[in-house]
Write a protein that holds these residues in place. Structure first.
Motif, PDB file in Angstrom:
ATOM      1  N   TYR A 214       0.800  -1.220   0.000  1.00  0.00           N
ATOM      2  CA  TYR A 214       0.000   0.000   0.000  1.00  0.00           C
ATOM      3  C   TYR A 214       0.840   1.282   0.000  1.00  0.00           C
ATOM      4  O   TYR A 214       0.347   2.337  -0.377  1.00  0.00           O
ATOM      5  CB  TYR A 214      -0.926   0.012   1.220  1.00  0.00           C
ATOM      6  CG  TYR A 214      -2.144  -0.871   1.056  1.00  0.00           C
ATOM      7  CD1 TYR A 214      -3.388  -0.329   0.729  1.00  0.00           C
ATOM      8  CD2 TYR A 214      -2.048  -2.247   1.193  1.00  0.00           C
ATOM      9  CE1 TYR A 214      -4.503  -1.133   0.564  1.00  0.00           C
ATOM     10  CE2 TYR A 214      -3.153  -3.060   1.034  1.00  0.00           C
ATOM     11  CZ  TYR A 214      -4.386  -2.498   0.720  1.00  0.00           C
ATOM     12  OH  TYR A 214      -5.488  -3.289   0.555  1.00  0.00           O
ATOM     13  N   TRP A 229      -7.129  -2.488  12.911  1.00  0.00           N
ATOM     14  CA  TRP A 229      -8.212  -2.897  12.011  1.00  0.00           C
ATOM     15  C   TRP A 229      -9.539  -2.252  12.403  1.00  0.00           C
ATOM     16  O   TRP A 229      -9.807  -2.004  13.582  1.00  0.00           O
ATOM     17  CB  TRP A 229      -8.390  -4.412  12.084  1.00  0.00           C
ATOM     18  CG  TRP A 229      -7.383  -5.182  11.290  1.00  0.00           C
ATOM     19  CD1 TRP A 229      -6.218  -5.705  11.755  1.00  0.00           C
ATOM     20  CD2 TRP A 229      -7.465  -5.514   9.909  1.00  0.00           C
ATOM     21  NE1 TRP A 229      -5.550  -6.358  10.749  1.00  0.00           N
ATOM     22  CE2 TRP A 229      -6.305  -6.246   9.584  1.00  0.00           C
ATOM     23  CE3 TRP A 229      -8.390  -5.264   8.892  1.00  0.00           C
ATOM     24  CZ2 TRP A 229      -6.040  -6.743   8.308  1.00  0.00           C
ATOM     25  CZ3 TRP A 229      -8.147  -5.755   7.624  1.00  0.00           C
ATOM     26  CH2 TRP A 229      -6.986  -6.484   7.333  1.00  0.00           C
ATOM     27  N   SER A 230     -10.397  -2.053  11.405  1.00  0.00           N
ATOM     28  CA  SER A 230     -11.794  -1.738  11.684  1.00  0.00           C
ATOM     29  C   SER A 230     -12.491  -3.009  12.141  1.00  0.00           C
ATOM     30  O   SER A 230     -12.078  -4.121  11.789  1.00  0.00           O
ATOM     31  CB  SER A 230     -12.476  -1.185  10.429  1.00  0.00           C
ATOM     32  OG  SER A 230     -12.507  -2.157   9.394  1.00  0.00           O
ATOM     33  N   LYS A 234     -12.622  -4.360   7.058  1.00  0.00           N
ATOM     34  CA  LYS A 234     -12.554  -3.760   5.720  1.00  0.00           C
ATOM     35  C   LYS A 234     -11.479  -2.676   5.611  1.00  0.00           C
ATOM     36  O   LYS A 234     -11.108  -2.293   4.495  1.00  0.00           O
ATOM     37  CB  LYS A 234     -13.907  -3.170   5.331  1.00  0.00           C
ATOM     38  CG  LYS A 234     -14.995  -4.212   5.113  1.00  0.00           C
ATOM     39  CD  LYS A 234     -16.298  -3.559   4.679  1.00  0.00           C
ATOM     40  CE  LYS A 234     -17.386  -4.600   4.436  1.00  0.00           C
ATOM     41  NZ  LYS A 234     -18.675  -3.957   4.025  1.00  0.00           N
ATOM     42  N   TYR A 235     -10.992  -2.186   6.732  1.00  0.00           N
ATOM     43  CA  TYR A 235     -10.032  -1.092   6.705  1.00  0.00           C
ATOM     44  C   TYR A 235      -8.934  -1.326   7.741  1.00  0.00           C
ATOM     45  O   TYR A 235      -9.171  -1.906   8.814  1.00  0.00           O
ATOM     46  CB  TYR A 235     -10.707   0.253   7.013  1.00  0.00           C
ATOM     47  CG  TYR A 235     -11.799   0.634   6.061  1.00  0.00           C
ATOM     48  CD1 TYR A 235     -11.527   1.291   4.860  1.00  0.00           C
ATOM     49  CD2 TYR A 235     -13.131   0.331   6.348  1.00  0.00           C
ATOM     50  CE1 TYR A 235     -12.535   1.642   3.986  1.00  0.00           C
ATOM     51  CE2 TYR A 235     -14.151   0.680   5.472  1.00  0.00           C
ATOM     52  CZ  TYR A 235     -13.842   1.343   4.290  1.00  0.00           C
ATOM     53  OH  TYR A 235     -14.843   1.693   3.417  1.00  0.00           O
ATOM     54  N   ILE A 237      -6.140   1.125   9.732  1.00  0.00           N
ATOM     55  CA  ILE A 237      -5.672   2.473  10.026  1.00  0.00           C
ATOM     56  C   ILE A 237      -4.203   2.367  10.437  1.00  0.00           C
ATOM     57  O   ILE A 237      -3.844   1.552  11.285  1.00  0.00           O
ATOM     58  CB  ILE A 237      -6.481   3.133  11.159  1.00  0.00           C
ATOM     59  CG1 ILE A 237      -7.987   2.999  10.881  1.00  0.00           C
ATOM     60  CG2 ILE A 237      -6.073   4.589  11.323  1.00  0.00           C
ATOM     61  CD1 ILE A 237      -8.449   3.603   9.575  1.00  0.00           C
ATOM     62  N   ILE A 283      -5.616   5.686   5.896  1.00  0.00           N
ATOM     63  CA  ILE A 283      -6.596   4.604   5.814  1.00  0.00           C
ATOM     64  C   ILE A 283      -6.199   3.696   4.657  1.00  0.00           C
ATOM     65  O   ILE A 283      -5.948   4.165   3.534  1.00  0.00           O
ATOM     66  CB  ILE A 283      -8.020   5.150   5.574  1.00  0.00           C
ATOM     67  CG1 ILE A 283      -8.419   6.104   6.701  1.00  0.00           C
ATOM     68  CG2 ILE A 283      -9.027   4.005   5.450  1.00  0.00           C
ATOM     69  CD1 ILE A 283      -9.663   6.917   6.393  1.00  0.00           C
ATOM     70  N   PRO A 285      -7.814   0.676   2.637  1.00  0.00           N
ATOM     71  CA  PRO A 285      -8.959  -0.217   2.376  1.00  0.00           C
ATOM     72  C   PRO A 285      -8.469  -1.585   1.894  1.00  0.00           C
ATOM     73  O   PRO A 285      -7.587  -1.669   1.034  1.00  0.00           O
ATOM     74  CB  PRO A 285      -9.736   0.511   1.265  1.00  0.00           C
ATOM     75  CG  PRO A 285      -9.176   1.901   1.237  1.00  0.00           C
ATOM     76  CD  PRO A 285      -7.762   1.789   1.680  1.00  0.00           C
ATOM     77  N   VAL A 335     -14.130   7.100   6.639  1.00  0.00           N
ATOM     78  CA  VAL A 335     -13.150   6.175   6.071  1.00  0.00           C
ATOM     79  C   VAL A 335     -13.223   6.112   4.546  1.00  0.00           C
ATOM     80  O   VAL A 335     -12.307   5.600   3.900  1.00  0.00           O
ATOM     81  CB  VAL A 335     -13.309   4.758   6.659  1.00  0.00           C
ATOM     82  CG1 VAL A 335     -12.948   4.737   8.125  1.00  0.00           C
ATOM     83  CG2 VAL A 335     -14.709   4.214   6.430  1.00  0.00           C
ATOM     84  N   SER A 336     -14.291   6.611   3.950  1.00  0.00           N
ATOM     85  CA  SER A 336     -14.401   6.554   2.491  1.00  0.00           C
ATOM     86  C   SER A 336     -13.494   7.568   1.803  1.00  0.00           C
ATOM     87  O   SER A 336     -13.057   7.345   0.670  1.00  0.00           O
ATOM     88  CB  SER A 336     -15.854   6.779   2.058  1.00  0.00           C
ATOM     89  OG  SER A 336     -16.264   8.111   2.359  1.00  0.00           O
TER      90      SER A 336
END
Length: 772
Positions: A214, A229-230, A234-235, A237, A283, A285, A335-336
């Protein structure tokens, strides 16, 4: 006719009354002992110090809950070191022996082939099974299990791991940052996020070849890390980190055994103005090769923050304190896209005491509870975490919320402790409460007018309330939590032996501060052999650190330092002046950019009021002593108020706030480092010294760098000032230990009583003079 007053002092079980007039202060003779009298006072004080130890019984109940929280046991240490084990039924409060100590001593004597005293059975790691029929313990390294009903004792290989059922305790302060990892499995266990070569990767948990990289700009100097993690996996941080290596403090151990050279030591130490490691939030994803930079300032003060996720996992919150301690925020992150907005944004022109912030996110209702001083007092607020609007100030009034114990989301109640709630009561008394989220139904669990400590059963059905005042012995009561009904008095402390020795207890005294309105509280210690026809010098035990209040408010065991000093012929006092904590925001704010103030205007007025009411306090002979921030304050008294203080002993003082630790000094003196740091430094102002000074410092001080004191000594020498200097080889942050206590006493005897203390090198017997 002069105004008259009556001082009441507990004196061997009776009341000593002293009636004096205002003009009596001039009529009283100054206490001026001879050398021989001082020698005898040293001897008597030393004997009293030794005799007073372990003479107060049943002051606390350390409950161990058993039988599914329907009962508890505890131990009492009694006179002559005897011990009793007590069983208490929670529903009734009825007490009985936990087990038959005579029977247990008998079987243990046989098992160990020795004679056991049934009144002195000391055990380590005493634990019970669920129905309390069997007890296991460690006796001198051997494990035993004892069946109470059958009186059978057997050796066991290890202690059983019974379910822990100790009491629920108030949790204390809340920290809002945490440490994360560089290798982290997702909550659904499908992915692993990790850092490799200083960059972020995410791969399927079952396929190490399918990793997605990433980031590409990570390096040794600026790595990525602290991954979290979320909840929906899905995410991730993470943070682009710019590490800072702190500079070192050095000291030399001069007297290490079996060496002929001083040993150089060092440790990392951050001072005011030093840089911090910074964290830039991103973030990541899952299964999308993109790094979304969060639109928020770089974190430059604390580490990676604790994240609070909304139920839909589309947003999270984190808390931020800006360096300089003047802004606290709860920040929402989308987060988007990485966009942010402030949900809470508290600002102040002075400081926000971040160590006292408590926060709690209610994810089920998207609400946030936190504490703030924004209305001038420390209170609890309920916020709408979606809109950022305040729903309610849960607590309100001229009092201070001290700690939040717990939040009941179902009943929508807060359980907390507070000080100063009840009008007409000592404002430093702590009480324990519960209150509804809407601010209604405030219930005091601790109604007695005293200072309280509370512990709950693990299921919180019951609680034990121990309370006392400075002059009343502790009482422990058992209560039913739902109704606060008192079930029984479990223990009342026995202080009879103690009173026979010390003869009287400290006095609580209140006077107005510098504004003529605010009450200033302090304690007064009198000589045991007190003569109301004499005027005694005053010595103040000072610590004005803004992080708390310090004057004892509860009944306390023998305070040998203050009482034994008083026994030499002094009135010893301790005062909480303005600038210390646990009062209003305005009271606390006096310390802002202003640590040299140390509440001295309030302290001096307090002592003047004390002498006006009690003429035996001689305001023409006043000294002070303290350690750490108190050491800074002690020297500050001579530098900034020489008209009042005549002698001081300063131990391990943080004499220059630029030399001391960053986290403490920037909280009160601010950031960036401004000219007021130098203006208030004891080093800068050393040339102003008047009066007698003794400086002490531990050469291995790892709290306040020793050079803080050495710089003062250097400045005093350059200003041709005379002073005494006592370096303490091998000692850390200290008030001097036994030797320092002896020297402190000698110093005040010489400079406030004008009498030479015992000559321990030749003149006086060896049993003179030490605090044991």
């Amino acid at each position: 006719m002069s105004k008259r007053f009556t001082l009441q002092i507990l004196f061997s079980g009776c009341i000593l009354c002293i009636a004096c007039g205002v003009e009596a202060q001039q009529a009283l003779a100054q206490y001026q002992p001879t050398h021989d009298e001082i020698v005898q006072r040293y001897k008597a004080s030393e004997k009293r110090d030794s005799a007073a130890k372990n003479t107060i019984f049943k002051t606390t109940v350390r409950a161990h809950w058993i039988k599914n929280n329907t009962a508890f046991w505890y131990a009492n240490i009694l006179k002559d070191s005897t011990i009793e084990y007590v069983y208490a039924d929670a529903a009734t409060g009825k007490k009985s022996p936990l087990f038959n100590t005579t029977k247990l001593a008998g079987v243990l004597s046989k098992a160990t082939d020795s004679s056991m005293n049934a009144e002195r059975l000391w055990f380590k790691a005493l634990t019970f099974n669920d129905d309390a029929s069997q007890v296991a313990f460690d006796y001198h390294g051997t494990y035993y299990q004892y069946n109470i009903k059958t009186n059978r004792l057997i050796k066991i290989d290890s202690l059983p791991q019974y379910k822990a059922m100790d009491q629920h305790r108030f949790k204390g302060k809340h920290w809002f940052w945490t440490n994360y990892h560089t290798d982290s499995l997702s909550p659904n266990k499908q992915y692993i996020a990790y850092v490799k070569n200083n960059n972020v990767f995410i791969r399927p948990a079952n396929d190490s070849t399918a990793a997605i990289q990433y980031t590409n700009d990570g390096s040794e100097e600026h790595p990525y890390g602290s991954l979290a993690w979320s909840p929906d996996s899905k995410y991730v941080i993470g943070y682009h980190i710019s590490p800072v290596k702190d500079s070192s403090i050095y000291y030399v151990l001069s007297s290490v055994p079996n060496t002929t050279r001083g040993q150089l030591k060092s440790y990392s130490y951050k001072q005011p103005g030093d840089p911090f490691t910074t964290y830039e939030m991103f973030i990541f994803p899952v299964q999308q090769n993109v790094a979304v930079k969060v639109n928020t300032p770089i974190l430059d003060f604390y580490e990676a923050p604790l994240l609070y996720w909304q139920k839909n996992n589309e947003h999270f919150y984190y808390e931020r304190i800006d360096r300089g301690h003047q802004r606290y925020r709860l920040i929402e992150v989308d987060v988007s896209n990485g966009n942010t907005r402030n949900i809470i944004d508290d600002k102040t022109n002075t400081f926000i005491y971040d160590d006292r912030i408590y926060s709690y996110y209610l994810s089920s209702t998207n609400e946030f509870i936190y504490t703030s001083e924004k209305d001038g007092w420390q209170h609890i607020y309920l916020m709408d975490a979606l809109t950022g609007t305040q729903k309610n100030e849960i607590t309100k009034g001229e009092y201070v919320v001290k700690n939040i114990d717990s939040i009941d989301e179902v009943k929508r109640q807060v359980w907390f402790s507070a000080m100063g709630v009840h009008a007409g009561e000592d404002v430093y008394n702590t009480h324990y409460f519960r209150i509804d989220f809407d601010g209604n139904n405030l219930i005091d669990l601790t109604p007695a007018a005293a200072n309280h400590t509370v512990s709950f059963s693990p299921d919180t059905k019951y609680y034990l309330d121990t309370y006392s005042t400075l002059n009343t012995a502790p009482v422990t009561e058992l209560h039913l939590t739902a109704t606060t009904k008192k079930i029984a008095v479990i223990e009342q402390a026995d202080i009879s032996v103690y009173l026979d020795i010390v003869k009287h207890l400290p006095i609580r005294f209140i006077a107005k501060g510098r504004d003529g309105i605010t009450d200033i509280y302090g304690d007064v210690f009198l000589p045991t052999e007190f003569d109301s026809a004499q005027r005694y010098p005053i010595i103040e035990n000072i610590y004005a650190g803004p992080q708390d209040s310090y004057v004892p408010v509860s009944f306390m065991p023998y305070r040998s330092e203050m009482q034994s000093l008083a026994d030499l012929g002094f009135i010893v006092v301790q005062v909480d002046g303005m600038g210390t904590a646990n009062r209003s925001k305005a009271f606390h704010d006096v310390c802002w950019h202003n640590l040299a103030d140390a509440g001295f205007p309030d302290r001096i007025l307090w002592m003047k009021a004390l002498a006006a009411k009690y003429p035996f306090a001689d305001t023409t002979r006043v000294g002070l002593y303290g350690t750490s921030a108190g050491g800074q304050n002690a020297l500050g008294g001579l530098l900034f108020h020489p008209e009042w203080y005549k002698a001081a002993v300063a131990s391990c003082g943080c004499h220059d706030n630029r030399v001391d630790k960053q986290w403490w000094n920037e909280q009160w003196m601010g950031y960036p480092v401004g000219p007021w740091y130098a203006q208030q430094s004891n080093v800068t102002n050393a040339h102003k010294l008047q009066g007698a000074l003794l400086l002490m410092v531990g050469e291995a001080d790892s709290n306040v760098p020793p050079e803080s004191t050495y710089r003062v000594a250097d400045a005093l020498i350059k200003a041709n000032k005379t002073f005494e200097f006592l370096p303490l080889p091998g000692m850390d942050h200290t008030s001097g230990g036994d030797y320092g206590s002896m020297r402190r006493k000698d110093f005040f005897v010489q400079h406030l009583l004008n009498v030479q203390p015992p000559d321990r090198n030749s003149e006086e017997p060896a049993d003179i003079a030490s605090d044991n």
